[in-house]
Design a protein around this motif. Structure first.
Motif, PDB file in Angstrom:
ATOM      1  N   HIS A  16      37.820  41.706  36.217  1.00 26.83           N
ATOM      2  CA  HIS A  16      38.529  41.861  34.943  1.00 26.83           C
ATOM      3  C   HIS A  16      40.006  42.183  35.171  1.00 26.83           C
ATOM      4  CE1 HIS A  16      37.535  46.110  35.695  1.00 26.83           C
ATOM      5  NE2 HIS A  16      38.531  46.417  34.878  1.00 26.83           N
ATOM      6  N   TYR A  19      41.586  38.843  36.036  1.00 27.07           N
ATOM      7  CA  TYR A  19      41.746  38.064  34.809  1.00 27.07           C
ATOM      8  C   TYR A  19      42.998  38.505  34.060  1.00 27.07           C
ATOM      9  CZ  TYR A  19      40.980  36.312  30.107  1.00 27.07           C
ATOM     10  OH  TYR A  19      41.148  35.701  28.893  1.00 27.07           O
ATOM     11  N   SER A  20      43.236  39.800  33.978  1.00 27.40           N
ATOM     12  CA  SER A  20      44.431  40.310  33.294  1.00 27.40           C
ATOM     13  C   SER A  20      45.711  39.836  33.979  1.00 27.40           C
ATOM     14  CB  SER A  20      44.418  41.833  33.258  1.00 27.40           C
ATOM     15  OG  SER A  20      43.360  42.295  32.475  1.00 27.40           O
ATOM     16  N   LYS A  23      46.081  36.106  33.269  1.00 26.65           N
ATOM     17  CA  LYS A  23      46.421  35.943  31.852  1.00 26.65           C
ATOM     18  C   LYS A  23      47.902  36.267  31.611  1.00 26.65           C
ATOM     19  CE  LYS A  23      44.888  37.672  27.363  1.00 26.65           C
ATOM     20  NZ  LYS A  23      43.953  38.606  26.709  1.00 26.65           N
ATOM     21  N   ARG A  26      50.087  33.454  32.926  1.00 26.42           N
ATOM     22  CA  ARG A  26      50.108  32.285  32.044  1.00 26.42           C
ATOM     23  C   ARG A  26      50.968  32.531  30.803  1.00 26.42           C
ATOM     24  NH1 ARG A  26      44.934  29.476  30.638  1.00 26.42           N
ATOM     25  NH2 ARG A  26      46.444  27.841  30.200  1.00 26.42           N
ATOM     26  N   GLY A  72      45.074  26.912  33.945  1.00 24.33           N
ATOM     27  CA  GLY A  72      44.044  26.896  32.911  1.00 24.33           C
ATOM     28  C   GLY A  72      42.757  26.251  33.387  1.00 24.33           C
ATOM     29  N   ALA A  76      39.261  28.531  34.305  1.00 25.92           N
ATOM     30  CA  ALA A  76      38.512  28.322  33.065  1.00 25.92           C
ATOM     31  C   ALA A  76      37.282  29.230  32.998  1.00 25.92           C
ATOM     32  CB  ALA A  76      38.101  26.856  32.935  1.00 25.92           C
ATOM     33  N   ASP A  77      36.663  29.501  34.138  1.00 27.32           N
ATOM     34  CA  ASP A  77      35.496  30.387  34.150  1.00 27.32           C
ATOM     35  C   ASP A  77      35.867  31.794  33.718  1.00 27.32           C
ATOM     36  OD1 ASP A  77      33.921  28.303  34.993  1.00 27.32           O
ATOM     37  OD2 ASP A  77      34.007  28.859  37.104  1.00 27.32           O
ATOM     38  N   PHE A  78      37.054  32.247  34.093  1.00 27.43           N
ATOM     39  CA  PHE A  78      37.519  33.558  33.653  1.00 27.43           C
ATOM     40  C   PHE A  78      37.632  33.600  32.131  1.00 27.43           C
ATOM     41  CE2 PHE A  78      39.898  35.101  37.693  1.00 27.43           C
ATOM     42  CZ  PHE A  78      38.778  35.807  38.097  1.00 27.43           C
ATOM     43  N   GLN A  79      38.159  32.538  31.553  1.00 28.39           N
ATOM     44  CA  GLN A  79      38.339  32.489  30.097  1.00 28.39           C
ATOM     45  C   GLN A  79      36.991  32.609  29.385  1.00 28.39           C
ATOM     46  OE1 GLN A  79      41.213  32.543  28.375  1.00 28.39           O
ATOM     47  NE2 GLN A  79      40.020  32.650  26.515  1.00 28.39           N
ATOM     48  N   LYS A  80      35.956  32.016  29.949  1.00 26.61           N
ATOM     49  CA  LYS A  80      34.622  32.097  29.349  1.00 26.61           C
ATOM     50  C   LYS A  80      34.083  33.521  29.356  1.00 26.61           C
ATOM     51  CE  LYS A  80      33.418  27.422  30.795  1.00 26.61           C
ATOM     52  NZ  LYS A  80      32.621  26.630  31.742  1.00 26.61           N
ATOM     53  N   ALA A  82      35.955  36.289  29.032  1.00 24.83           N
ATOM     54  CA  ALA A  82      36.979  37.186  28.485  1.00 24.83           C
ATOM     55  C   ALA A  82      36.376  38.337  27.680  1.00 24.83           C
ATOM     56  CB  ALA A  82      37.959  36.402  27.622  1.00 24.83           C
TER      57      ALA A  82
END
Length: 120
Positions: A16, A19-20, A23, A26, A72, A76-80, A82
């Motif tokens: 997590h 991911y931050s 993110k 981006r 992106g 993409a797996d990270f976005q799923k 979130a």
């Protein structure tokens, strides 16, 4: 890119947190594209020193946009995940209805515990 690479490496970094970091990177890329399209070069010191007051920035915005698209697709797996990451990083403010069914009751108990909220 080097700064991003350094932040993502090393022991003890949870998914997590990664991911931050991605993110935020981006969001910065989107900011760079928007500012360059308006000829704002605050974050591009070398580009700002160019003599042309109205330089064409399409080349740079296209490269940055392509980089954002690449990130992106790679993450993409990270976005799923979130919503699950939000539970880990901010359990007191995460929406328990978006949480997996198996942790909803525990999340409600946690969010309603005034002692824990005070320590948070």
């Amino acid at each position: 890119m080097n700064e991003l690479n350094n932040k993502l490496q090393g022991k003890g970094t949870f998914a997590h947190e990664m991911y931050s970091i991605v993110k935020a990177f981006r969001v910065k890329l989107k900011l760079f594209c928007r500012q360059l399209s308006q000829n704002i070069t605050t974050h591009f010191v070398t580009l700002a020193t160019m003599a042309q007051p109205m330089m064409p920035t399409d080349k740079y915005t296209n490269i940055i946009s392509a980089l954002d698209n690449e990130f992106g697709s790679h993450f993409a797996d990270f976005q799923k995940l979130a919503d699950e990451f939000d539970i880990l990083s901010s359990p007191f403010t995460a929406d328990f209805e978006k949480a997996p069914d198996v942790v909803q009751l525990e999340l409600i108990d946690l969010q309603c515990d005034s002692t824990l909220k005070e320590k948070f």
